[in-house]
Structure formats: C-alpha cells, structure tokens
Design an enzyme around this catalytic site. Structure first.
Site, PDB file in Angstrom:
ATOM      1  N   HIS A  42       2.738 -14.138 -22.808  1.00  0.00           N
ATOM      2  CA  HIS A  42       2.827 -12.825 -23.456  1.00  0.00           C
ATOM      3  C   HIS A  42       3.968 -12.869 -24.473  1.00  0.00           C
ATOM      4  O   HIS A  42       5.100 -13.132 -24.133  1.00  0.00           O
ATOM      5  CB  HIS A  42       3.097 -11.754 -22.394  1.00  0.00           C
ATOM      6  CG  HIS A  42       2.764 -10.384 -22.853  1.00  0.00           C
ATOM      7  ND1 HIS A  42       3.412  -9.781 -23.901  1.00  0.00           N
ATOM      8  CD2 HIS A  42       1.844  -9.489 -22.415  1.00  0.00           C
ATOM      9  CE1 HIS A  42       2.895  -8.568 -24.079  1.00  0.00           C
ATOM     10  NE2 HIS A  42       1.945  -8.367 -23.199  1.00  0.00           N
ATOM     11  N   ASN A  80       5.870   1.283 -11.724  1.00  0.00           N
ATOM     12  CA  ASN A  80       5.326   0.719 -12.962  1.00  0.00           C
ATOM     13  C   ASN A  80       3.812   0.743 -12.908  1.00  0.00           C
ATOM     14  O   ASN A  80       3.225   0.192 -11.972  1.00  0.00           O
ATOM     15  CB  ASN A  80       5.800  -0.730 -13.128  1.00  0.00           C
ATOM     16  CG  ASN A  80       5.272  -1.370 -14.391  1.00  0.00           C
ATOM     17  OD1 ASN A  80       5.716  -1.058 -15.500  1.00  0.00           O
ATOM     18  ND2 ASN A  80       4.283  -2.247 -14.231  1.00  0.00           N
ATOM     19  N   GLU A  81       3.190   1.364 -13.862  1.00  0.00           N
ATOM     20  CA  GLU A  81       1.722   1.331 -13.983  1.00  0.00           C
ATOM     21  C   GLU A  81       1.029   1.518 -12.644  1.00  0.00           C
ATOM     22  O   GLU A  81       0.381   0.593 -12.121  1.00  0.00           O
ATOM     23  CB  GLU A  81       1.276   0.015 -14.635  1.00  0.00           C
ATOM     24  CG  GLU A  81       1.705  -0.114 -16.073  1.00  0.00           C
ATOM     25  CD  GLU A  81       1.217  -1.407 -16.746  1.00  0.00           C
ATOM     26  OE1 GLU A  81       0.705  -2.281 -16.052  1.00  0.00           O
ATOM     27  OE2 GLU A  81       1.338  -1.511 -17.986  1.00  0.00           O
ATOM     28  N   TRP A 115      -3.248 -11.279 -21.162  1.00  0.00           N
ATOM     29  CA  TRP A 115      -4.131 -10.869 -20.070  1.00  0.00           C
ATOM     30  C   TRP A 115      -5.541 -10.525 -20.543  1.00  0.00           C
ATOM     31  O   TRP A 115      -6.356 -10.058 -19.741  1.00  0.00           O
ATOM     32  CB  TRP A 115      -3.531  -9.698 -19.291  1.00  0.00           C
ATOM     33  CG  TRP A 115      -3.022  -8.572 -20.139  1.00  0.00           C
ATOM     34  CD1 TRP A 115      -1.753  -8.434 -20.626  1.00  0.00           C
ATOM     35  CD2 TRP A 115      -3.757  -7.430 -20.588  1.00  0.00           C
ATOM     36  NE1 TRP A 115      -1.645  -7.273 -21.365  1.00  0.00           N
ATOM     37  CE2 TRP A 115      -2.858  -6.634 -21.349  1.00  0.00           C
ATOM     38  CE3 TRP A 115      -5.066  -6.989 -20.431  1.00  0.00           C
ATOM     39  CZ2 TRP A 115      -3.256  -5.432 -21.958  1.00  0.00           C
ATOM     40  CZ3 TRP A 115      -5.449  -5.795 -21.039  1.00  0.00           C
ATOM     41  CH2 TRP A 115      -4.551  -5.039 -21.784  1.00  0.00           C
ATOM     42  N   GLU A 118       5.549   1.033 -23.295  1.00  0.00           N
ATOM     43  CA  GLU A 118       5.389  -0.389 -23.615  1.00  0.00           C
ATOM     44  C   GLU A 118       4.456  -0.475 -24.822  1.00  0.00           C
ATOM     45  O   GLU A 118       3.319  -0.013 -24.754  1.00  0.00           O
ATOM     46  CB  GLU A 118       4.788  -1.174 -22.434  1.00  0.00           C
ATOM     47  CG  GLU A 118       5.663  -1.170 -21.199  1.00  0.00           C
ATOM     48  CD  GLU A 118       5.076  -2.002 -20.044  1.00  0.00           C
ATOM     49  OE1 GLU A 118       4.108  -2.748 -20.286  1.00  0.00           O
ATOM     50  OE2 GLU A 118       5.581  -1.877 -18.918  1.00  0.00           O
ATOM     51  N   CYS A 126      -6.637  -0.507   3.876  1.00  0.00           N
ATOM     52  CA  CYS A 126      -5.901  -0.944   5.061  1.00  0.00           C
ATOM     53  C   CYS A 126      -6.010   0.111   6.170  1.00  0.00           C
ATOM     54  O   CYS A 126      -6.492   1.222   5.957  1.00  0.00           O
ATOM     55  CB  CYS A 126      -4.435  -1.216   4.708  1.00  0.00           C
ATOM     56  SG  CYS A 126      -3.457   0.264   4.411  1.00  0.00           S
ATOM     57  N   CYS A 147      -4.357   3.380   5.388  1.00  0.00           N
ATOM     58  CA  CYS A 147      -5.186   4.227   4.522  1.00  0.00           C
ATOM     59  C   CYS A 147      -6.289   4.913   5.340  1.00  0.00           C
ATOM     60  O   CYS A 147      -6.585   6.084   5.116  1.00  0.00           O
ATOM     61  CB  CYS A 147      -5.795   3.408   3.390  1.00  0.00           C
ATOM     62  SG  CYS A 147      -4.641   3.124   2.029  1.00  0.00           S
ATOM     63  N   CYS A 192       0.833  -1.200   0.000  1.00  0.00           N
ATOM     64  CA  CYS A 192       0.000   0.000   0.000  1.00  0.00           C
ATOM     65  C   CYS A 192       0.871   1.255   0.000  1.00  0.00           C
ATOM     66  O   CYS A 192       1.767   1.377   0.844  1.00  0.00           O
ATOM     67  CB  CYS A 192      -0.892  -0.013   1.242  1.00  0.00           C
ATOM     68  SG  CYS A 192      -1.720   1.568   1.506  1.00  0.00           S
ATOM     69  N   CYS A 239      -7.030   1.219  -1.728  1.00  0.00           N
ATOM     70  CA  CYS A 239      -6.692   0.275  -0.672  1.00  0.00           C
ATOM     71  C   CYS A 239      -7.531   0.606   0.558  1.00  0.00           C
ATOM     72  O   CYS A 239      -7.949   1.750   0.754  1.00  0.00           O
ATOM     73  CB  CYS A 239      -5.201   0.384  -0.379  1.00  0.00           C
ATOM     74  SG  CYS A 239      -4.667  -0.517   1.091  1.00  0.00           S
TER      75      CYS A 239
END
Lengths: 660, 660, 660
Positions: C372, C141-142, C329, C321, C153, C156, C107, C151
């Site tokens: 992939h 990344n992404e 996916w 990418e 938790c 959070c 998180c 999230c």
C-alpha cells in the site's frame, strides 16, 4: 382430469378457511392437499397432539365439497425435537451439522428421528386413516430436496457399514468389490470404512457408488417405515411427490411400493436448473435457446419430467405441485404471461397425467417462500393463475374424456440410476452427463411428435417397437439377457457410448469392450476417448440427414458380426447394426448432436416399423391419447401442426385438440 | 536411453505376471518400477510383513530380464494404521482432517507416521537393498501431489513453532523478522504463534513465507529420514519423482541429497493445469493457443518441465512416469493420436533425459485411476502406447548414442522458490505469476532453438554466456554477490521487474529500489505499478523488433551509471544496460509480452556472444546433444527446420535427427 | 479545510519521528492520526501499560506543530489476550473461529473482549484525554471491515436470544413476528433459536433480518461502551471512520452518538468493489465504463460515498483516510497518475468535507499492507502523493474559504439499512440491488450538477424540494406519515418498485400493494415480476426523453386517484403522479436505466421547482458551496463545464473554481 390445490390452513386464521374453500370449489377444483409441514402444529409439545385445528380444517374443506389429501409432516420435525436430539440433524459433506430453521434437516438414518417419524405418522393415520373425506396420503415431501439425499452423520456411517456388511459379508469381499488393493485402501475391519465425504480426496468410485446406493436405499427404507405404519390404517392411496429429473435418489425404487407416482412440476425453475446439464457449455447441440419460452420453461425439458414420472410406475401419474405463477427459488424468477398455466395443465394431461394440483392457493406472508406466487395474490385477490383455472372450467369435460384414454408409446428410453451415478462420479470429460445423453434422443423424438416412455431395465420392453439405451454402463448378466431377448423377439435396440464398460460394483470389465454387450453389439470397441471443444472427427455415412462429425466423445468400432452404417474419416466404424434373432441392435459410437440424434431417430423409427415421424414447428408439441390428438403451441405466434395428415392451426400459447 | 514401465503386480493375479513380463521385454523395455503403493500388501497386519508376493514378483520380472526399481510405499499408509492413529491424518486449511481412502492422507510431521514410515522403509531395505536385481529406489511418490504440501494439523503447528524457534531464537527476533508490531501481532510466547490457515484473514506475508518454507523443509526432512534408513542398506540409486512446474515445495532442496532427479511427465494434463498461470487471462502474450497440440500438450510447456528437472541436479534426469495415452485427472482427458507417445519420448531425450518410464503397463480395473490409459488396454490387448514403444525398437540404437552425449546450454534461467512463493502470497496484481515471467523468456528461446537451463541462484553460472533472472525478489547479499561476480567476469545478466524489493524474511527493503541490486542495475526504480487490462504505456526504443507498449506491470528507471536502451513515452527509462566489470547487466522495467521477450532475447544472445538464434516454425522444437541435432514437429503438417544451416524436412508429428 | 496524515510511530525508530514530523509540517499538514493499531505496544503484558513511547511520539509530533488524533486500538487485541481467551475470537458462518494474526478477530459481543476493550480505552483516556495537543479521538477502526460485521460465536447466539427476548417478550410473539408456523419452525423455548449461519439451509428471512439488525446493534453498543468510557475523560471530539457504501452495519445508528462522521475514501478500490453491485452484469444501464478513470476510480461512485457520509449526521464530515497512491487490497491495484490525489482532495471539499487525512505517511515495510503506497516511498523519499500535497499548499487559502461555506442540496435520496438488508436477503431476481437502485438516480443527478443528500427516513425532509425514495420496502406507519407530511407540505416525492411490500418484521403485507403506501401512491400495484436478461416491455409515454422499455423488474399500476404518466405496451400504467396536499407523489413502476433515470430526474426537478439541471460533460462534476462553484475534470482532456451560465474550461484532471 382432476384438479386440486395445495393449502396451508395452519398459516391462516380459521375464519378465512371457509372463504378459501368456497373460492376453490367455485374455481372448479376437486381436491386439496394439506398438512405436510405442520408437525409442530399437530404436536406442539412432546406427545401432546392437537388435532382440533386439523379436524376443523378437514371439516371446512370437505364440507365445501373438496377431497382431501393429507401429507405426513416428517420433513419438518419440530424445534423441541431437534433441540432435544441434535444427533438427528443431517451432516453435510464438510462435516457440518444442519440446524433447525428450514426443512429436511433430519437424517433418515437417525434412529430417534425414525421413532418419532413413525409415531407422528401412526398418530395421523389413526385419526384420519379411515375418514372417507381423506382420499389419500402423500408421504413426506420431495425426498432429497435441496440436495439432501446424502448425509454424513455418524448414524449414516454406522448404517453404511451395516449395509456393506449385508452386501459383501467380509472385508475381503468388500476389498475385492472395490478394488481396495489400489493405493493400500485395503480394509481389515469394518470400522475402518469411511463415508466418502469431502475429507477423502478423490474417493474410490466403487465406494462412492455404493454410498450413493446406500443413501437411496436409506430413503426407500425410511419411506417403507411410513408405508408400513399407514397401510393398515387407511384404504386411501399412498404416494410421494417426486422431482422429475432429480438425480440423487433412485426414483424407481422409491415408486415401487407406492400406488402411483406424482411429481412437482415447476417449468421455469426446472428448466433453469436442468439446462445446466441438459445443455452443458460447449454442448454438442445445434438447438438454440428457445427464447419464446422465457416465461414458460423449455417444454421439452418439462416433458422429460412428465415422461420419467409416468415411467416410474408405468401408468398414469399426478402432478402434485404445479407451478401457477412466478417462483422464488430460481435465479431470475421471471413472471409468467397469461395462458401459460393453462397450457402447462394441458401439457400434463397430454403426457399422461390424471390429476394436477396447483401450488399453492395463496402466497405465504412469511418465511422462506414469501416470493412464491399462487392462485391468489398476497392480498387474497385472484392472481393470474386463478384466472387461468377459471378458464379451464369450460374445458374440463374434454379433459376428462382425454384423461380416460390410455397413454401409449412405441418407443422406450431406458433409465438407470446406477449408470447415472457412475458417470456422475467419473464423467471423465467435463460436461459428460448421462441425462443429457438421454435427453438428446428424447428431444429428437418430441420434435417429431413421437411419444417416449422413460422406463427402467426391468420394465416390460415387449410392448415397444424401439428401445433406446444410450448408455448401459454397468450391466449385469440379467440386463444383458433382457436386452438380448427384446431384440431377439424382433425389437430394435439402440446402444451408445460408454456401454458395457463397468461391472455392477463399478469396476472396469477386463473383457473386450463393450464387455458383456459385445455379442449384442456384434463389434468390439477398440478405442474410446473424449475430444476437446472445437475438435471433431468427420463422419462418412449414407444414412439420410446424418451429417457432420463426432465431437465430445467417440469410440471406434471393429465389427465382428455387425455391418457398419457409418465410419469415421479414419476408416474405423462409427455406427453398426447387428442382427439379433428377428430383431437388431444398432450401436452409435459417438455422443450425437441434436441434429444427428434426429437423423438417427428417424432412421430407427422407420427400421422399427413405428409410426412415421412428423416435423413439428419449433416450440410446438403434439401427443395422442386414444382418438385424441393434442397440439400445444408454446410460442407467441400461431403455428400449424400437421398431425395425422390434418394440419391444425394452433393459436399463440394455446392448445388444439382433434378427435380422430 | 533406457525405457521402462510402471507395474502393479499386487493388482493382478500372479499367473498374469510372467505374461506381462514377457511382453515388456518383447517391447524392448529395460526396467520396471513397482511397489510404491503396496504398503497394505507388504504389511497387511501391524508388524506382520508379507514379502512372498513381492519376492515372487521380483523373481518373475527380473527373471524375464527386467531391471527393477522399488518405490517406498509411504504415500499410502494402510487402513489399520490410520484407524489406530487418526492423529496422523493431514488437516486442510479449513481445519478438516483427511480420511483414509485415497493417498497422501498422512502428515509428514506426524511423529507416529514417521516412525511407521521409517519402519516399513527399513524393512524393505533390509529385504531388497542388496538384491542386485533391484537397480534403485524411488522414495515415496510425488511429494505434495494433489496440493498436499501444506498441512494444518497440531503436529505441524508444534513443528512450525520449533522451526521458528530454531531460526529466530526469541519471540522478539521473530517479531522483528515478521514486522509483527503491525496490527499488534506481536508475540510474547511461542505458543501464541499460529499456522496461517484460513482462520486467519489475510495473514502476515512473512509468516506465510516462513510457513511455506517450513512445509518444504518438512518434506525435505521426511525424505531425509527415508534416505538415512535406505542408504546403508543398498548400493542402488535413490531418487524421487518430481512434478515439473509444481510450486509448493522447493524441488532444489529435495533433489540435493538424491542421486539424480526424475519427473512425471503428463503433457496434456500438465499443459491444461499450468496454462492457467503460464497463460493467464488478459495475458501479455501474442501467441495463439497451439491448437495443433490439442492431444500432445504444448511442447514448450512440457519442455519447461524437462528443463527444470534437468536443472534440479544440473545433470541428466529421468522421466519416471511418461504419459502413454489419455489420462483421467484433467478436465477433458482427450485422446492421443498415433505418433505422440513416440514424440514425447524423443522430446525427453532431446532435453537431456537418460531414461523414460511409461505410466503404466495396463490400466487398473478399479479405484481412482480406472480411466487412466496405459500401454495395454483394460482387456490386456495392446493399446496405442504399446504400438509406439514397439516402433521405437528400431530407433533405440540412435537414442542410446544421443543419450551418451552431454546436454549443454549457453543460457540459464534462474529459479528460486522463495521468490516464487513471495509473489504467490502477494501478487499485488491479479494474474501476476512468477513462473509466467520466467516462461515468457523460456518460450522465446525455445522458439529460436536455444537451449536453456533452469537452475538455482547457487548454480555454477560461469558456464553460461547469458543468465536471465527476471525477478530476483528477496535476495540476500550472497545472491547479489554471486550475480555481480558472474557479470564482472564477462557474463550478460538480465534482471526484470520486482527485483530487489524484499528482504529474505519478506519485508520490503528500506533502501532505494531495487535495493541490494541497485549497484548492479546502475539505476534507481523510482516508481512501480500495475496497469489494468487495456491500459498500456508506449515504448520508445531503437532495439530491433522491440515494439509496442508496457502493459500489466511497469517500473520507471532513473539511470545512475547505466545507459538507457528504451524509454516510456513519459521519457523515463524503461530498459537500461549497466557495465559491470567485463560484463553487463541489462534491466527491463516492464513485464514483457512474448514478442517483446523474443526481441530482447535475440538482442541479448548477440550481446552475449552466444550462438545465433534461428526462427523455428510454430509447433517445432530443435535441440543439440553433442554432434546430433534433433528436430521435433508437433504439428499435423510437414515443417522445415533450419538448424546449423541445413534445412531439414520433418514429417507431421515426427522427429528428424542429423549428425554433424 | 484541514489536512492531515495517518502515522504509525510504533513502526519506525524514534530517531526518525522528528524528521517525519518536520516533513509533514513542511508539506502543510495540520494533523496526524496515530495509535489505532498499537494495543500490543501500549500493553505488551497483561495490565502492564507502556506509555513512554506514545508520550514521546505525541511530544515529537505536537512539538513540530501538528494536532494529534488518537485512535483506540481495540480492533487489534494483543496476542497474549487472544491466547488467554480464545472464546473471544469471532466465528464465521461456517462455524470456524478466527485466529490471531490479522485484525478484527475479536467478537464485539464477547464479554471478556468488552472488559478488556473498556480497560484499554479508559487507560488511554485517563492518560491523554485532557491533553490539549490531542484534538480528538477515533473509536476503533472501520467497524465491520473485511466482512466482519456478523459473527456466529456462542456469545453472539446468547446475545441474539437476549436481544430477541427484549424485542418480542415471548416465543409466541417471536413465532408470530417471524411466521415461524411455516415449515414447523415454531419455537417453544428461547434456547431453540439459532443463529442463521450456513448450517441452516435457506433461513427464515425474518430471522435473518433480525440477525442483521442484532449484529448492527451489537456494534452500536460496543461503540457506546467506548463512548461512555471516553466522554467523561476528554473534551475532544469523538468520531469513527466509516466505509462509504459499506452495507453490513447501519451507519446512521453508529453515527448518531458521534460528534461528526468520517470515512475512508479509496476511489480505485471502492470503485472496483462497489461496481460489482452498482453496475451488475446484465445491468440496466446505458453508461459505458468510464475508462478515463482507470486510475482515479469512478468519480460518481466516490461521490456517493461522500454524500452518504455527509448524510450520516447531516453536516460536514471528514475523510479520515484518503487514498494517496496505489493500494494493495484490490484485484489490479493500478498506479495513480499525477494530479489525481489533488483532485480527490478537491472532490472531498466540494462534497462538503472539512478535513482530509491521507493514508498514510510512509508505506509499511512489513506485514499485510506492504504494497500500500503512501505520501513517502518505502525508502522515505517523496512519492507522487506528497508532491501533490505540496502543490495544494498554494490553494489552501481558497480551500479554507470554501470549507467555511455550507453545503446545501435541494434533493434528498432516502437510505434505509432495513430496506437494504431485506432486499439483500431476498433479491428475488439475481442482481437486484437496493444501492444500485439508489445509485441510478444519484448518478443521473450528479451528471446534471445537482447536489444530493443521502439521508435516513427520520431526517428533516422539509428543506428539500425533491425527495427520492426508490424503494421504501418495509415501512411502518411512522415512515409513511413522514413521507405523507413531506408531500402534503408541497414536496415532490418519488417512489419506485418493491415499495410497501413488507412489514417491519419482514413479512409480506396482506394489504393491496403497495400496502401502507397505497394512499400516497394513489394506485394499486396489481402485479410485480422480474424479467430475464434480454426481455423487456416497451413503454409508452409523453414525458420528454423518457424512452425505451422496462427491463429487469416491473410492476403494473392500476390508478385509484393518481394520473398515469406512462404506460406499458399492455396498456397498464407504468408511471403515475398523485396529488397529496399541496405536493405530489410520483411512482415509477420499473427499475429504470440510467438514461430513463435522467429523464425522470429532469422532469422531477422541473416539477419540484428546483434549480434547472445542466448537462455536464462525461467525467466532469460540479458543485456549489456558497458563492463558489467548483468544477472537477477527471478526464485526460480539457472540458468545458457550463455552470451558472458561465462556461469554464477545466484542464485535464484539474479543478476550476469560480466565485459568484
């Protein structure tokens, strides 16, 4: 007929209240319902009540000439309370506790929630119970709404064990009642008994049914706690707003101690929601979707809500929340065209309502119901709904005259929540739904202009010429005797599939089917089975208009004393009539289609000596109250309705009233 | 062929037992299976066994002339045990622990459940193991039923780590086997390894496959614990009731230590359930739904269950539970027309069964299976099922003669659970299903009257003229060598798409595809891909009847030593044949339709020198056992079946037997 | 235009690296992105960094002539860290904590995760920040990939309360902002405020919107922490790889502190995923599925991803990418025919990309992305993708010339995540989607060869002739003033349904609709409503090509200063134009179909004095960059594209470039 509106003074500045009150009175409204969500406003800190605002609101509204209905605010306990007592929060079937931020988040079996609920109710009662401006009370709001009837918290588990112990006495008696020997479920100690939540894969159906009953009883007792607190403090009426075809609580039980029943009527939303079981996929109906009704709901579906609410107490009822424009909780939430709100009001009156309270005065600017429309727009200008209420001002005199007349029906449709639940727990065939089985007959009769009461087994049946009991699923001797007595005294009783199959604890009878009902039926059910979609068994009968085949579910009958009225192509009886005393019992062996139900109903009405049925145009309904005939046209074109020999032209989305 | 029935004396009064026993014997039944859910009855309090009732039941049943099969009752631990040891309860992929009230609620990896399971099994074995009236034992019931093969409790997590440590030795070896370097999954301590439950988003497929294997091994070892306890105590047979095309456990592994395999055959329910993957939406089949079979199940689907169970041990099997009327666990649960139960019994015999045990004698009056029918009705009158068993009495002699003959097949279809699981974990294309890929060939052969064995890679292949291995997905060198040896010795081997793609730990091979199989195939797979619904690649071939296009999934082949038999319109090879020793390997590059599979099968049978195929009428099956030809007609009309040159007319839903 | 590739040296033996590097350079690639998932490899034990392998990888790649982009590996914290600090794991809306074994499992509000994230980023920066071979950095990344933006938790929950306290100061102010008086939600202490997870049934929409904003801000601040650590250590660029039409984070906010934006472009997967909301069921579009594009994705859907990414910073962007073959996916994961990867590269260039980095060099042999595809095959042979990169070598000079030219658009489409989220929280009508409402105009313009920028409200609008703002849902005064100023200065502004309905805290305005926008619109929205599928309201207008009816959602307009351009059959205005300064505001009262949007767009372009639109053939796109016209044909047949008067024949799945 009285008209009212739901209002939330706590959501608006006090300066606005007199303006709203004046506009309400100008619109011809008689009553206003307030306060049912305002606990946090009444008691912003523990034990520190603040009544000034509510006093002022009552002063303002009553001062303008409105009668006030107060709701107890128990459906929305305040944040300080849930934060202090998280153990009061409901737990879902997955074991997850609800949180603050919505409503109905507390469990009615929570001891601490009960203590605080009683306290706030008593405090309200003490302050307002004797105030003559308060004509009555609504307890809580929509018990079980949002599928909250069943909770799985620890308090419920403990209460369920107590409930079972009171019912059965010993674990051994419980084991017998549930057939717990199956799969070594046998309980040797009460502490071993679990709630049938999702952690049990395929729970025992007797356990499930008892749990459903326990949940319903929990609401009954929670309501009774409020009644006990309020009754000594007020001479006003006390009621609750039910939810029509809502299935998770026994609405008869809940209505019993109330003064009268009310319900919340949202024709578009209810139709969207209830059609999922009234018109299941692959449904055995021949009726097209009533597309004309896209913005008005299906009037027959709505009507069944009225009829059931009327049956809860067997007397006139109220609509406590009446849709007055588009809603926010459906999938589509379509707009509502002009004329519809007025027609809904007339429909309620025609079905026996003596008051109609619109929901709500002005749309909220915030929170979950922002998109729910009201009589005003968000900017306080009149919305379509208010314009229709204005239009009703000219008709109020006639409405009052009609409301003074009794609603009388020749036909009763028997409803029982135990039967409903048992079939919901074990439908056996995908899409088999108890209420749909009832609905097919209700629909048939409505399309013929025949009034129908939806009443429980213990209602006084002697006043009906025809009693329909499509599935008497787990009758005890008392029910059977009551039905026998009704028929024996000259009545006509219809029974249908899956009758007499079960015992009251949801075991299968070991007698020949239909079990305790066999003598009444005069035949043995020698086989029962479902049929896949597309497969049916042709019928052979001389009954007029009864055509086609048995689909979906069918049972073969071997007559003992009955005479067959129809047979399957296999030669086995499909429909039998058995003389009982001076009356008769007719048993239909399959789950009929709409067209078949109409043919059966027409034949039964004639057989029962009831008033002859007419054929109403699609989209039209007609009712009698005393000397008045009320014809409603929900379609977009004028329609001619022939009632009592006199054809009446009813305009598009209009109503016509004739006095005999 | 022996016939029997499942009976639950604990669910009925002891006074009824002799009546039931007499009726069973009169119906010609030889055997009765009892006790597999009765733990709570055998041990109502911890350690306090009660055998009197079971002694009496055995006395009564055996006294009437029935052989008794005892089930160990471990699938239903009693409430006192689960209440005392809640840590033994299964946990689902969401982390929720099951509760008492159903069955299969305990985890086979729970140490305390194992201790108590062994204790009750040993106690039963000691009391009944040497009793000559007990001919054999069934261990537990339907391992993994109700999707319970995989548990996520703490005991499983610990056992999984132990299993992995035994397999890989060090975390580094595990990291290599799983490619854990990807996404920094790298483990430095066994304690870091998690069960791939739903709390891991998209788990590593090697981890998943190992978890699936571990779960299967867990059941194998749980069963072995019971076998170890029972074997020394009884000379009777020991078996387990498998579930046909059930996918979550390796049924070959489970069957290995058993004396023979049995399965529970519910044609209507299995067809409904298995068709979801055998006939997926957008499926590459040209076969219509066999509507005639609405109440009988799809006979080819049922047949695949028989064939797989026969293949589990490579020898005659039993049907341990045979549907004998309508069931309760499907979506529709349709009724079953007369003649069907008899036909199902004949079908089992034709497929190699040597016994058939009906489920169950009388329907339970309580709990989860109330709506499941039986040979009797709830009221103890004969149901349709019993009438059909009566009808079989006249045929028992012929059935016995046939049962004495061996079942022999020229064709084998290879099944491997590792391959199945790897493709289930990574279907790559929605609806790609390993068993459907097998089924398309099974179906083609059944429709030609050709017998097929479903066997594992390590079966003795030398007895087959034709071996079909549509997806050899993660072969090791041993499997490749076994296939090579089969072909080299003159066999004909068919391979298909997605073969040779993976290594045994579910990594992708870094060799040219199809990896270790390339020499056998004699070609390189130069590309592989799925195709959306509605897109296909036309085929060009001279093979008779092989028409149409490749859809769903296709791979292009570049021949090395093989010769092309078909090409895509792009010119790349689609189907190749490679000579291997004195035999051949044929590789098909796409996922064939039913019609294409028939054309391929016909060509392969001829190429393999197998008996020529016939074309059976839709809805008919035909089998040979020794000199007998058995033709089954599941349709509602008479059909002519040409077997061995002699056309035979088989009545509607009937069987015809010819002796050569 | 620069080309690059994603590479994972940690997944291959070091001996292979020089071979791969050489092949990359030979293919004409300029750059390589590495390291973004390799935390466990960089720090295999707590605090024990291992850089040798990465040094060696950089040496090898850079030594071969490739520029290196480094990713910070924070999306994949190592197992030793998550095992030591399970409190850092994300929690889903059901309250279930994620586990190790995938990515994005920590998180961003976890304090301990932040400490460790900053540490690894600083360590990387210190080692590689000044290395001239490293041209830049990708942070993480992404963000939010795999629906991980939100999230639930405890960290959070605490951070949300802190965020709210900073925004509102006191609980009373929060109560006002959220309308918490509704249903007694009123908070008297910050600790009472909950995350709107699934344990709250129907949460308050103001609470939900604030939670969505908080989640987005959490990522912004997490990214800023990394930026603050990296910036002082490196002169290289810093960026992040966004996800096109991804909806859960405010991509404008995230892009603000970056040097430029990049995105991950997977045309087949994105089309499959985004079509669910761009083309909802019962969708008001008349455009068929572009079947020719089954293996290329819908080029207009892809284009909207390019246009939005370009708009994030209002300048050239990268594809970080780029799909280079089939993916793993999606649901189908179809193959990609020859020519497509080249066409995708050209499409990116035409839409303003200045670099394109293919994903990935060679398919992984293990773990989640095995299926992939990549530029190489699993066996290291060239795959289709690499052959297309080879083909581009001849075109690189022309591509570079085009890349040097600016991308300029006359038309802007305004995007706002608050508006998007508010409508996602309360769609009111099933299928109403903010992005689809934008897409219908984007699609219309693309089909006419008109370039469109997707920019936020605070972009410099003065450069555009036409600004489309289909739903300005919860504007504050600043937004309204900006739009007014744009129009007043001569611009043409389009507004649409559900504009001006809400306040910035997601309350409904109490002003006449469209609230703050009413003066701009010059009309009052007197009613708004959805329409069920199959119901529509005919339009009456003289606008060329504007035909048909209003469906799905419609609002009636009562002109104040505006002039009506179209009316509903009821006579109320449906489309109005209001003069504002020297410009104009056009307001459309319904949710238009694709054809209606084309007619509106054509009329608006003319009215705005923009370049005249052309009609491109279905499946073709055309763009201008400086003197170049780039025409792309995604279909399987040659198509003639008329751009600038000169018809150009473009081959099947080919590109044609003309220089003015």
């Amino acid at each position: 007929m009285k008209l009212g509106v739901c209002y939330y003074p706590e959501q608006w500045p006090a300066e606005r209240w007199p303006v709203d009150a004046r506009l309400m009175v100008e619109a011809g409204l008689d009553m206003v319902r307030i306060a049912e969500f305002a606990w946090a406003k009444m008691e912003p800190q523990p034990g520190a009540y603040e009544w000034d605002w509510l006093d002022h609101a009552v002063d303002t509204l009553a001062g303008a000439g409105l009668q006030v209905i107060l709701g107890t605010p128990t459906v929305t306990p305040p944040a300080w309370l849930t934060a202090r007592h998280p153990e009061m929060l409901r737990v879902d079937a997955n074991g997850r506790a609800r949180r603050h931020g919505s409503r109905r988040h507390a469990c009615v079996n929570s001891p601490v929630y009960r203590v605080h609920s009683e306290r706030i109710v008593r405090a309200m009662g003490e302050r307002y119970g004797r105030d003559p401006r308060i004509i009555g009370w609504q307890i809580d709001n929509e018990f079980g709404g949002g599928r909250t009837a069943r909770c799985y918290c620890d308090a419920c588990a403990a209460a369920f064990r107590t409930w079972l112990r009171a019912r059965y006495g010993t674990p051994d008696a419980l084991n017998d009642a549930w057939g717990a020997v199956f799969w070594s479920q046998t309980y040797t100690d009460w502490a071993q008994v679990q709630l049938p939540d999702e952690a049990i894969d395929k729970a025992n159906p007797s356990q499930q049914l008892d749990y459903y009953r326990f949940c319903s009883d929990s609401y009954v007792s929670y309501q009774q706690m409020q009644l006990d607190a309020l009754r000594p403090l007020t001479p006003g009426f006390i009621t609750h707003n039910f939810m029509g075809l809502y299935r998770d609580l026994d609405q008869f039980d809940l209505a019993r101690p109330l003064d009268f029943a009310t319900w919340d009527n949202y024709p578009t939303g209810n139709t969207e929601r209830w059609r999922t079981f009234l018109y299941p996929p692959g449904r055995p109906t021949d009726r097209d979707d009533p597309r004309y009704a896209w913005d008005a709901g299906d009037p027959i579906v709505t009507g069944m809500g009225h009829a059931l609410t009327r049956g809860l107490k067997g007397k006139p009822f109220w609509v406590m929340e009446q849709q007055s424009g588009l809603i926010n909780w459906g999938k589509i939430n379509q707009g509502v065209r002009p004329g519809t709100v007025r027609l809904w009001t007339w429909h309620a009156l025609a079905e026996g309502a003596e008051a109609c309270v619109y929901f709500r005065w002005r749309p909220t600017l915030f929170a979950q119901e922002q998109y729910h429309s009201a009589l005003l727009r968000h900017d306080a200008e009149p919305a379509q709904g208010l314009r229709e209420v204005w239009a009703l001002r000219n008709e109020r005199e006639l409405m009052a005259a009609i409301a003074a007349e009794p609603f009388a029906a020749d036909v009763a449709l028997l409803v029982d929540y135990d039967d409903l639940w048992a079939l919901e727990i074990q439908p056996q065939r995908q899409g088999f739904h108890y209420l749909r089985h009832l609905y097919v007959f209700y629909e048939a009769l409505q399309r013929m202009g025949v009034a129908v009461d939806l009443v429980p087994y213990d209602a006084d049946l002697s006043r009906y010429r025809l009693v329909l009991a499509p599935t008497v699923h787990l009758p005890d001797g008392g029910v059977v005797e009551r039905l026998r007595a009704y028929a024996a005294a000259g009545g006509t009783l219809l029974l249908g599939v899956r009758s007499g199959f079960k015992t009251p604890t949801n075991l299968v009878t070991d007698r020949p089917l239909p079990g305790l009902l066999r003598d009444l039926v005069g035949a043995t059910v020698t086989s029962w089975q479902s049929l896949p979609d597309g497969v049916s068994v042709p019928l052979d009968t001389a009954m007029p208009d009864l055509e086609g085949a048995a689909a979906y579910w069918y049972e073969t009958l071997t007559p003992l004393t009955a005479r067959p009225l129809a047979a399957y192509e296999t030669g086995e009886a499909a429909l039998v009539e058995n003389g009982v005393g001076s009356g008769r019992v007719v048993t239909v062996g399959w789950y009929p289609s709409s067209a078949q139900a109409r043919a059966l109903a027409r034949w039964l009405l004639e057989r029962a000596g009831a008033a002859p049925a007419v054929e109403l145009p699609e989209g039209c309904l007609a009712f009698r109250r005393g000397p008045y005939t009320i014809a409603l046209n929900f379609t977009d074109e004028p329609r001619t309705v022939a009632l009592g020999g006199e054809p009446v032209l009813v305009g598009p989305r209009d109503v016509a009233v004739r006095r005999r």
